[in-house]
Design an enzyme around this catalytic site. Structure first.
Site, PDB file in Angstrom:
ATOM      1  N   PRO A 101      48.279  49.035  41.410  1.00 57.24           N
ATOM      2  CA  PRO A 101      48.141  50.165  40.493  1.00 57.24           C
ATOM      3  C   PRO A 101      46.707  50.262  39.945  1.00 57.24           C
ATOM      4  O   PRO A 101      46.084  49.237  39.668  1.00 57.24           O
ATOM      5  CB  PRO A 101      49.128  49.855  39.366  1.00 57.24           C
ATOM      6  CG  PRO A 101      49.886  48.644  39.765  1.00 57.24           C
ATOM      7  CD  PRO A 101      49.282  48.054  40.988  1.00 57.24           C
ATOM      8  N   GLY A 107      43.279  44.378  38.709  1.00 58.75           N
ATOM      9  CA  GLY A 107      42.106  44.127  39.550  1.00 58.75           C
ATOM     10  C   GLY A 107      41.981  45.043  40.749  1.00 58.75           C
ATOM     11  O   GLY A 107      41.375  44.664  41.757  1.00 58.75           O
ATOM     12  N   ALA A 110      38.255  45.762  42.004  1.00 56.48           N
ATOM     13  CA  ALA A 110      37.631  44.589  42.630  1.00 56.48           C
ATOM     14  C   ALA A 110      38.249  44.319  44.001  1.00 56.48           C
ATOM     15  O   ALA A 110      37.550  43.977  44.958  1.00 56.48           O
ATOM     16  CB  ALA A 110      37.791  43.366  41.732  1.00 56.48           C
ATOM     17  N   ASP A 152      37.262  38.895  37.878  1.00 59.37           N
ATOM     18  CA  ASP A 152      38.063  39.692  38.822  1.00 59.37           C
ATOM     19  C   ASP A 152      37.586  39.506  40.263  1.00 59.37           C
ATOM     20  O   ASP A 152      38.384  39.229  41.166  1.00 59.37           O
ATOM     21  CB  ASP A 152      37.963  41.190  38.487  1.00 59.37           C
ATOM     22  CG  ASP A 152      38.875  41.586  37.347  1.00 59.37           C
ATOM     23  OD1 ASP A 152      39.313  40.684  36.610  1.00 59.37           O
ATOM     24  OD2 ASP A 152      39.138  42.788  37.188  1.00 59.37           O
TER      25      ASP A 152
END
Ligand code: PMV
Length: 313
Positions: A101, A107, A110, A152
């Site tokens: 999501p 994260g 990333a 992250d």
């Protein structure tokens, strides 16, 4: 025509978000139930320099050149070109699919960057180490978030639980006993950049107070590390509860997050807290073996839009 594929998992911050931006430690774990996947293929019929991007999740199907100047994919491509010292890629198609999501503390940004960077490097025939993927992803994160801690990019690139302190070598955590987390999504999207900059403003005007909260969070993280590495791991539950209380003091929780955290505790979670940037997004709950479904169902009844059950090992 061979396709070069790479993937990166989602992540959850077990403890330590926000304080980690200020140099305190955090623990983050991969969430393998969701992932970003990137595939790169040469486009032999296209003119030189054509860089076609297909990302159906965000309705992209266009040439890189047609994206607005501030689009993070420009930064990503530039970062990879600079790393390899090339002026442009041969004509190609980059396809990105993600089940993580967006703007939810898991994260997603990333992971998309880490997957795309790896796939582009593999396409060039110059695969990167995980450390290089992490560093290049960090460069893109800086562009996206302004002042990311680096946690992250580290956890999604290495896909392993990490103990992370900004600007210090990352440490892997060895997990004594695997444990389950139930993740509940408020469904409210929240920009990490905005929440991080909100905390920065508050910190600037009340430094002593904010530093003391960060310090308390840092000491919870260190205690949790000992429990994760030596057991009994379920004792991190109360530390997660305490961490949530500290995050409330920072002003990064929300009614919806508090509500889900309470719902998880009420049905027996050992501990629960928001995870990631906060003010929306996801929360996590520590579940006893066999209790995961019960907690997930209680979270959905309390309004969670999605739940994920993951095992940290
Ligand atoms: O919201 P996410 O998944 O991007 O996590 C952010 C974690 C923070 O500690 C709030 C920011 C950071 O850069 O570490």
């Amino acid at each position: 025509m061979p396709a070069f594929a790479a993937y990166a998992p989602g992540k959850a911050i077990l403890l330590g978000e926000h304080a980690v931006v200020y140099g305190y430690p955090a623990i983050a774990v991969p969430v393998n139930q969701v992932e970003a996947r990137a595939t790169v293929q040469a486009d032999l019929k296209a003119p030189t320099g054509r860089f076609w991007i297909e990302a159906p999740d965000v309705d992209l199907d266009c040439d890189l050149q047609d994206l607005p100047e501030r689009h993070p994919l420009h930064r990503l491509v530039q970062v990879v070109q600079d790393h390899f010292g090339i002026a442009r890629f041969p004509a190609l198609r980059l396809r990105i699919k993600s089940t993580i999501p967006v703007a939810a503390g898991l994260g997603s940004g990333a992971a998309v960057s880490a997957a795309a960077i790896q796939a582009l490097a593999a396409f060039l025939g110059r695969p990167l180490t995980k450390g290089q993927v992490s560093n290049l992803t960090f460069e893109v994160e800086k562009f996206l978030h302004g002042n990311p801690s680096g946690v992250d990019n580290t956890v999604v690139a290495f896909a392993q639980p990490v103990f992370f302190v900004r600007d210090q070598p990352m440490e892997f955590l060895s997990i004594k006993e695997p444990f389950s987390l139930v993740i509940g999504d408020t469904g409210i999207s929240s920009s990490t950049a905005n929440v991080v900059s909100y905390v920065r403003q508050c910190w600037s005007s009340h430094q002593a107070y904010y530093e003391s909260v960060f310090e308390s969070i840092g000491s919870l993280v260190k205690k949790a590390r000992t429990l994760i590495e030596n057991g009994p791991v379920m004792e991190i539950g109360p530390l997660m509860n305490e961490n949530h209380a500290q995050l409330q003091k920072l002003g990064v929780s929300s009614q919806e997050l508090d509500h889900l955290v309470e719902a998880a505790r009420k049905v027996g979670a050992f501990g629960a807290k928001l995870s990631g940037g906060g003010q929306g997004g996801n929360m996590i709950a520590l579940a006893a073996a066999g209790q995961e479904e019960k907690i997930a169902s209680a979270l959905r009844s309390a309004g969670a839009k999605h739940t994920i059950i993951t095992t940290v090992r």
